[in-house]
Design a protein around this motif. Structure first.
Motif, PDB file in Angstrom:
ATOM      1  N   VAL A  90       0.844  -1.198   0.000  1.00 23.62           N
ATOM      2  CA  VAL A  90       0.000   0.000   0.000  1.00 23.62           C
ATOM      3  C   VAL A  90       0.880   1.248   0.000  1.00 23.62           C
ATOM      4  N   VAL A  91       1.933   1.229   0.801  1.00 28.70           N
ATOM      5  CA  VAL A  91       2.863   2.355   0.841  1.00 28.70           C
ATOM      6  C   VAL A  91       3.471   2.571  -0.539  1.00 28.70           C
ATOM      7  N   VAL A  92       3.923   1.502  -1.167  1.00 30.11           N
ATOM      8  CA  VAL A  92       4.538   1.602  -2.496  1.00 30.11           C
ATOM      9  C   VAL A  92       3.537   2.133  -3.514  1.00 30.11           C
ATOM     10  N   THR A  93       2.308   1.647  -3.461  1.00 29.22           N
ATOM     11  CA  THR A  93       1.285   2.109  -4.406  1.00 29.22           C
ATOM     12  C   THR A  93       1.010   3.594  -4.220  1.00 29.22           C
ATOM     13  N   ARG A  94       0.908   4.046  -2.977  1.00 33.22           N
ATOM     14  CA  ARG A  94       0.653   5.468  -2.719  1.00 33.22           C
ATOM     15  C   ARG A  94       1.817   6.332  -3.185  1.00 33.22           C
ATOM     16  N   LEU A  95       3.031   5.878  -2.943  1.00 31.83           N
ATOM     17  CA  LEU A  95       4.205   6.626  -3.405  1.00 31.83           C
ATOM     18  C   LEU A  95       4.233   6.686  -4.935  1.00 31.83           C
ATOM     19  N   ARG A  96       3.904   5.575  -5.580  1.00 36.46           N
ATOM     20  CA  ARG A  96       3.872   5.535  -7.045  1.00 36.46           C
ATOM     21  C   ARG A  96       2.859   6.547  -7.586  1.00 36.46           C
ATOM     22  N   THR A 126      14.456  17.796 -10.145  1.00 34.35           N
ATOM     23  CA  THR A 126      13.481  16.712 -10.249  1.00 34.35           C
ATOM     24  C   THR A 126      13.642  15.742  -9.078  1.00 34.35           C
ATOM     25  N   ALA A 127      14.877  15.418  -8.721  1.00 31.06           N
ATOM     26  CA  ALA A 127      15.118  14.504  -7.602  1.00 31.06           C
ATOM     27  C   ALA A 127      14.612  15.102  -6.289  1.00 31.06           C
ATOM     28  N   ARG A 128      14.852  16.399  -6.076  1.00 33.05           N
ATOM     29  CA  ARG A 128      14.340  17.063  -4.860  1.00 33.05           C
ATOM     30  C   ARG A 128      12.812  17.043  -4.840  1.00 33.05           C
ATOM     31  N   THR A 129      12.195  17.253  -5.999  1.00 26.55           N
ATOM     32  CA  THR A 129      10.732  17.239  -6.084  1.00 26.55           C
ATOM     33  C   THR A 129      10.193  15.845  -5.799  1.00 26.55           C
ATOM     34  N   VAL A 130      10.820  14.825  -6.360  1.00 29.76           N
ATOM     35  CA  VAL A 130      10.398  13.440  -6.108  1.00 29.76           C
ATOM     36  C   VAL A 130      10.509  13.145  -4.618  1.00 29.76           C
ATOM     37  N   ARG A 131      11.595  13.545  -4.012  1.00 29.58           N
ATOM     38  CA  ARG A 131      11.780  13.306  -2.572  1.00 29.58           C
ATOM     39  C   ARG A 131      10.706  14.026  -1.763  1.00 29.58           C
ATOM     40  N   ALA A 132      10.435  15.290  -2.084  1.00 28.88           N
ATOM     41  CA  ALA A 132       9.424  16.060  -1.349  1.00 28.88           C
ATOM     42  C   ALA A 132       8.035  15.448  -1.506  1.00 28.88           C
ATOM     43  N   VAL A 133       7.707  15.012  -2.711  1.00 33.56           N
ATOM     44  CA  VAL A 133       6.407  14.391  -2.963  1.00 33.56           C
ATOM     45  C   VAL A 133       6.298  13.081  -2.186  1.00 33.56           C
ATOM     46  N   ALA A 134       7.377  12.314  -2.133  1.00 36.73           N
ATOM     47  CA  ALA A 134       7.384  11.051  -1.400  1.00 36.73           C
ATOM     48  C   ALA A 134       7.197  11.293   0.095  1.00 36.73           C
ATOM     49  N   VAL A 135       7.901  12.251   0.644  1.00 37.32           N
ATOM     50  CA  VAL A 135       7.779  12.562   2.081  1.00 37.32           C
ATOM     51  C   VAL A 135       6.358  13.019   2.396  1.00 37.32           C
ATOM     52  N   GLU A 193       0.936  11.798   4.804  1.00 37.82           N
ATOM     53  CA  GLU A 193      -0.506  11.619   4.664  1.00 37.82           C
ATOM     54  C   GLU A 193      -0.926  10.192   4.995  1.00 37.82           C
ATOM     55  N   LEU A 194      -0.121   9.228   4.584  1.00 37.88           N
ATOM     56  CA  LEU A 194      -0.479   7.820   4.755  1.00 37.88           C
ATOM     57  C   LEU A 194      -0.225   7.304   6.167  1.00 37.88           C
ATOM     58  N   LEU A 195       0.908   7.668   6.752  1.00 36.27           N
ATOM     59  CA  LEU A 195       1.312   7.092   8.034  1.00 36.27           C
ATOM     60  C   LEU A 195       0.995   7.965   9.233  1.00 36.27           C
ATOM     61  N   GLY A 196       0.532   9.169   9.021  1.00 36.35           N
ATOM     62  CA  GLY A 196       0.146  10.029  10.134  1.00 36.35           C
ATOM     63  C   GLY A 196       1.312  10.422  11.008  1.00 36.35           C
ATOM     64  N   GLU A 197       1.076  10.432  12.317  1.00 35.81           N
ATOM     65  CA  GLU A 197       2.088  10.890  13.267  1.00 35.81           C
ATOM     66  C   GLU A 197       3.364  10.056  13.236  1.00 35.81           C
ATOM     67  N   LEU A 198       3.255   8.802  12.857  1.00 33.34           N
ATOM     68  CA  LEU A 198       4.445   7.951  12.825  1.00 33.34           C
ATOM     69  C   LEU A 198       5.214   8.078  11.522  1.00 33.34           C
ATOM     70  N   SER A 199       4.732   8.937  10.639  1.00 40.84           N
ATOM     71  CA  SER A 199       5.498   9.108   9.411  1.00 40.84           C
ATOM     72  C   SER A 199       6.849   9.697   9.800  1.00 40.84           C
ATOM     73  N   PRO A 200       7.858   9.237   9.141  1.00 42.79           N
ATOM     74  CA  PRO A 200       9.187   9.740   9.498  1.00 42.79           C
ATOM     75  C   PRO A 200       9.353  11.191   9.061  1.00 42.79           C
ATOM     76  N   VAL A 201       9.963  11.965   9.921  1.00 42.87           N
ATOM     77  CA  VAL A 201      10.278  13.335   9.505  1.00 42.87           C
ATOM     78  C   VAL A 201      11.285  13.241   8.374  1.00 42.87           C
ATOM     79  N   PRO A 202      11.323  14.223   7.505  1.00 41.79           N
ATOM     80  CA  PRO A 202      12.210  14.116   6.337  1.00 41.79           C
ATOM     81  C   PRO A 202      13.651  13.724   6.663  1.00 41.79           C
ATOM     82  N   GLU A 203      14.152  14.155   7.816  1.00 42.85           N
ATOM     83  CA  GLU A 203      15.530  13.827   8.172  1.00 42.85           C
ATOM     84  C   GLU A 203      15.664  12.414   8.738  1.00 42.85           C
ATOM     85  N   ALA A 204      14.566  11.798   9.179  1.00 44.49           N
ATOM     86  CA  ALA A 204      14.634  10.502   9.847  1.00 44.49           C
ATOM     87  C   ALA A 204      14.564   9.320   8.891  1.00 44.49           C
ATOM     88  N   VAL A 205      14.108   9.542   7.690  1.00 42.26           N
ATOM     89  CA  VAL A 205      14.010   8.446   6.723  1.00 42.26           C
ATOM     90  C   VAL A 205      14.899   8.767   5.531  1.00 42.26           C
TER      91      VAL A 205
END
Length: 157
Positions: free
Chosen positions: A66-72, A114-123, A128-140
């Protein structure tokens, strides 16, 4: 007409033909055939690893598929890039700790941007998907790999 012997079950003739074909393989050929069969079976029956999330009602688990599908979906919405392969990894508590996004990029796109945009969109999608447990950008670790560059935007989809 049916060439099947009396009492034979449907599909037995096909199975017998397949067995005969496998018997004519050399040992090296059988190894190749077997590896392909095993890989196909692994893909077909691979369970999806859990990824832990949290919202106001408590913790929950999302399948990594599900995570992979949402990121895609998030990456594919970009005009100059499309996801080709996405993998994610978790720690011992099933918290997400790494994502790799392999993309195809449209020729002429500025790759670092483009790479920065892909990273920002992924984060953002992970938040949105994982809520409070989503990793902060620096943690993942969100790794972006440009695997291909295409000249026609129709080749992105």
């Amino acid at each position: 007409m049916n060439d099947r012997p009396a009492g034979a079950l449907p599909g037995e003739d096909v199975l017998a033909a397949a067995a005969r074909s496998l018997r004519v393989h050399t040992p090296a050929g059988w190894t190749t055939a077997r590896a392909g069969v095993l890989e196909r079976a692994r893909r077909a029956f691979r369970p999806s690893a859990p990824v832990r999330g949290r919202h106001e009602l408590g913790e929950f688990v999302v399948a990594s598929d599900v995570v992979v599908t949402r990121l895609r979906q998030a990456v594919d919405a970009l005009p100059d890039a499309a996801a080709r392969r996405i993998t994610c990894s978790t720690d011992a508590t099933d918290a997400l700790d790494g994502v790799t996004v392999e993309v195809t990029v449209l020729f002429g796109a500025h790759l670092p941007t483009t790479a920065r945009t892909v990273r920002a969109v992924a984060v953002r999608a992970l938040e949105e998907l994982l809520g409070e447990l989503s990793p902060v950008p620096e943690a993942v670790d969100v790794h972006v790999h440009v695997g291909d560059v295409v000249a026609d935007s129709r080749d992105l989809r």
